[in-house]
Design a protein around this motif. Sequence first.
Motif, PDB file in Angstrom:
ATOM      1  N   PHE A  67      -9.091  -7.972  10.774  1.00 28.73           N
ATOM      2  CA  PHE A  67      -7.957  -8.143   9.872  1.00 28.73           C
ATOM      3  C   PHE A  67      -7.027  -6.940   9.962  1.00 28.73           C
ATOM      4  CE2 PHE A  67     -11.269 -10.815   8.021  1.00 28.73           C
ATOM      5  CZ  PHE A  67     -10.577 -12.010   7.911  1.00 28.73           C
ATOM      6  N   ALA A  68      -5.729  -7.214   9.926  1.00 32.68           N
ATOM      7  CA  ALA A  68      -4.700  -6.174   9.991  1.00 32.68           C
ATOM      8  C   ALA A  68      -3.737  -6.345   8.815  1.00 32.68           C
ATOM      9  CB  ALA A  68      -3.947  -6.244  11.312  1.00 32.68           C
ATOM     10  N   PRO A  69      -4.073  -5.753   7.664  1.00 35.62           N
ATOM     11  CA  PRO A  69      -3.159  -5.844   6.526  1.00 35.62           C
ATOM     12  C   PRO A  69      -2.019  -4.837   6.645  1.00 35.62           C
ATOM     13  CG  PRO A  69      -5.122  -4.638   5.893  1.00 35.62           C
ATOM     14  CD  PRO A  69      -5.333  -5.097   7.317  1.00 35.62           C
ATOM     15  N   LEU A  70      -0.812  -5.280   6.340  1.00 39.77           N
ATOM     16  CA  LEU A  70       0.342  -4.387   6.363  1.00 39.77           C
ATOM     17  C   LEU A  70       0.293  -3.425   5.177  1.00 39.77           C
ATOM     18  CD1 LEU A  70       3.094  -3.408   7.339  1.00 39.77           C
ATOM     19  CD2 LEU A  70       4.123  -5.334   6.117  1.00 39.77           C
ATOM     20  N   ILE A  71       0.007  -3.949   4.008  1.00 42.98           N
ATOM     21  CA  ILE A  71      -0.057  -3.130   2.793  1.00 42.98           C
ATOM     22  C   ILE A  71      -1.504  -2.667   2.644  1.00 42.98           C
ATOM     23  CG2 ILE A  71       0.329  -3.071   0.298  1.00 42.98           C
ATOM     24  CD1 ILE A  71       2.883  -3.651   1.967  1.00 42.98           C
ATOM     25  N   SER A  72      -1.703  -1.360   2.856  1.00 44.33           N
ATOM     26  CA  SER A  72      -3.080  -0.842   2.798  1.00 44.33           C
ATOM     27  C   SER A  72      -3.108   0.552   2.189  1.00 44.33           C
ATOM     28  CB  SER A  72      -3.702  -0.817   4.197  1.00 44.33           C
ATOM     29  OG  SER A  72      -3.110   0.200   4.974  1.00 44.33           O
ATOM     30  N   LYS A  73      -4.280   0.907   1.702  1.00 42.94           N
ATOM     31  CA  LYS A  73      -4.490   2.251   1.151  1.00 42.94           C
ATOM     32  C   LYS A  73      -4.311   3.300   2.243  1.00 42.94           C
ATOM     33  CE  LYS A  73      -7.730   0.393  -2.172  1.00 42.94           C
ATOM     34  NZ  LYS A  73      -9.139   0.191  -2.495  1.00 42.94           N
ATOM     35  N   ARG A  74      -4.723   2.963   3.455  1.00 45.12           N
ATOM     36  CA  ARG A  74      -4.621   3.900   4.573  1.00 45.12           C
ATOM     37  C   ARG A  74      -3.176   4.298   4.874  1.00 45.12           C
ATOM     38  NH1 ARG A  74      -8.812   0.910   8.723  1.00 45.12           N
ATOM     39  NH2 ARG A  74     -10.671   1.300   7.485  1.00 45.12           N
ATOM     40  N   LEU A  75      -2.247   3.382   4.595  1.00 44.91           N
ATOM     41  CA  LEU A  75      -0.832   3.657   4.853  1.00 44.91           C
ATOM     42  C   LEU A  75      -0.101   4.130   3.597  1.00 44.91           C
ATOM     43  CD1 LEU A  75       0.152   0.704   7.213  1.00 44.91           C
ATOM     44  CD2 LEU A  75      -0.447   3.055   7.814  1.00 44.91           C
ATOM     45  N   PHE A  76      -0.826   4.255   2.504  1.00 48.50           N
ATOM     46  CA  PHE A  76      -0.232   4.672   1.232  1.00 48.50           C
ATOM     47  C   PHE A  76       0.928   3.759   0.843  1.00 48.50           C
ATOM     48  CE2 PHE A  76      -2.232   8.404   3.078  1.00 48.50           C
ATOM     49  CZ  PHE A  76      -3.031   8.838   2.018  1.00 48.50           C
ATOM     50  N   LEU A  77       0.687   2.441   0.967  1.00 50.90           N
ATOM     51  CA  LEU A  77       1.689   1.440   0.625  1.00 50.90           C
ATOM     52  C   LEU A  77       1.195   0.527  -0.495  1.00 50.90           C
ATOM     53  CD1 LEU A  77       2.901   0.260   4.161  1.00 50.90           C
ATOM     54  CD2 LEU A  77       4.085   1.804   2.597  1.00 50.90           C
ATOM     55  N   HIS A  78       2.118   0.135  -1.345  1.00 51.22           N
ATOM     56  CA  HIS A  78       1.915  -0.899  -2.346  1.00 51.22           C
ATOM     57  C   HIS A  78       2.973  -1.960  -2.117  1.00 51.22           C
ATOM     58  CE1 HIS A  78      -0.149   2.094  -5.274  1.00 51.22           C
ATOM     59  NE2 HIS A  78      -1.019   1.511  -4.486  1.00 51.22           N
ATOM     60  N   LYS A 170       8.476  -6.452  -1.050  1.00 47.69           N
ATOM     61  CA  LYS A 170       9.074  -5.130  -0.901  1.00 47.69           C
ATOM     62  C   LYS A 170       7.930  -4.127  -0.788  1.00 47.69           C
ATOM     63  CE  LYS A 170      12.019  -1.704  -3.096  1.00 47.69           C
ATOM     64  NZ  LYS A 170      12.760  -1.331  -4.309  1.00 47.69           N
ATOM     65  N   THR A 171       7.903  -3.378   0.321  1.00 45.46           N
ATOM     66  CA  THR A 171       6.879  -2.353   0.480  1.00 45.46           C
ATOM     67  C   THR A 171       7.319  -1.095  -0.256  1.00 45.46           C
ATOM     68  OG1 THR A 171       7.792  -1.518   2.555  1.00 45.46           O
ATOM     69  CG2 THR A 171       6.133  -3.258   2.722  1.00 45.46           C
ATOM     70  N   VAL A 172       6.356  -0.453  -0.902  1.00 39.51           N
ATOM     71  CA  VAL A 172       6.628   0.749  -1.678  1.00 39.51           C
ATOM     72  C   VAL A 172       5.646   1.823  -1.233  1.00 39.51           C
ATOM     73  CG1 VAL A 172       6.703   1.747  -3.998  1.00 39.51           C
ATOM     74  CG2 VAL A 172       7.357  -0.651  -3.644  1.00 39.51           C
ATOM     75  N   LYS A 173       6.174   2.975  -0.857  1.00 36.12           N
ATOM     76  CA  LYS A 173       5.320   4.093  -0.444  1.00 36.12           C
ATOM     77  C   LYS A 173       4.863   4.871  -1.669  1.00 36.12           C
ATOM     78  CE  LYS A 173       7.920   4.736   3.799  1.00 36.12           C
ATOM     79  NZ  LYS A 173       8.761   5.652   4.573  1.00 36.12           N
ATOM     80  N   THR A 174       3.575   5.198  -1.705  1.00 34.53           N
ATOM     81  CA  THR A 174       3.082   6.074  -2.755  1.00 34.53           C
ATOM     82  C   THR A 174       3.099   7.529  -2.305  1.00 34.53           C
ATOM     83  OG1 THR A 174       0.792   5.761  -2.043  1.00 34.53           O
ATOM     84  CG2 THR A 174       1.625   4.300  -3.765  1.00 34.53           C
ATOM     85  N   TRP A 178       3.377  10.268   8.160  1.00 37.52           N
ATOM     86  CA  TRP A 178       3.799   9.865   9.493  1.00 37.52           C
ATOM     87  C   TRP A 178       3.409   8.409   9.724  1.00 37.52           C
ATOM     88  CZ3 TRP A 178       1.222   8.026  13.766  1.00 37.52           C
ATOM     89  CH2 TRP A 178       1.999   7.901  14.912  1.00 37.52           C
ATOM     90  N   GLN A 179       2.227   8.011   9.231  1.00 39.93           N
ATOM     91  CA  GLN A 179       1.732   6.645   9.461  1.00 39.93           C
ATOM     92  C   GLN A 179       2.640   5.583   8.837  1.00 39.93           C
ATOM     93  OE1 GLN A 179      -0.230   9.157   8.425  1.00 39.93           O
ATOM     94  NE2 GLN A 179      -2.053   9.218   9.689  1.00 39.93           N
TER      95      GLN A 179
END
Length: 183
Positions: A67-78, A170-174, A178-179
């Motif tokens: 699985f390849a989720p776009l919104i992930s904890k690893r990318l610091f995205l909500h 809408k993607t939101v950075k926390t 660089w990622q």
Amino acid sequence: MEFRLTYRGPLKGNNAKAKDKQPLRRSFHLQLKQLWSQEPLKSREDLLAKQDVMASSVIFEHAGFKFAPLISKRLFLHAELEVLLLRQEQKGVILTGGGDIDNRLKTLLDSLRMPHNSQELPKGDKPTEYENPFFCLLEDDSLVTSVSVSADQLLEPIDPGHVLAIIKVKTVKTRDTWQNSGL
């Protein structure tokens, strides 16, 4: 980053099972695969590398799927979501016919995220050759920080019990990293 996902088909409320959610996941997979083939995601193939090769990978392997989720904890995205649910029924009936809106929304959110274990996939389900990786919107639905839902009448023929869902994402950075640059 903002984009829209759509779904046309059955959307169960109460008692939705893994076999009911996987067709929605597959519909979203095709759209997200297309999104990953375009900029800014196209130049971020490093995010799809195996975990042991690259620490910033978004790939999660289980139950025979990658699985390849776009919104992930690893990318610091909500994610912030705006959902428009269209059905043939007139206003008022749309909230009660075929399941109430909160249970339908739960089914929709579950199908936007990757399954957490094999019980969340239909028994015996395997990825096709075009589902490697299997693109999902969310690692987990807890990464959705806001949801607004509108329900209205669809003025075109559609099977009873089916919906047309239009989901603005809408993607939101926390945190800027660089990622997640460009996302």
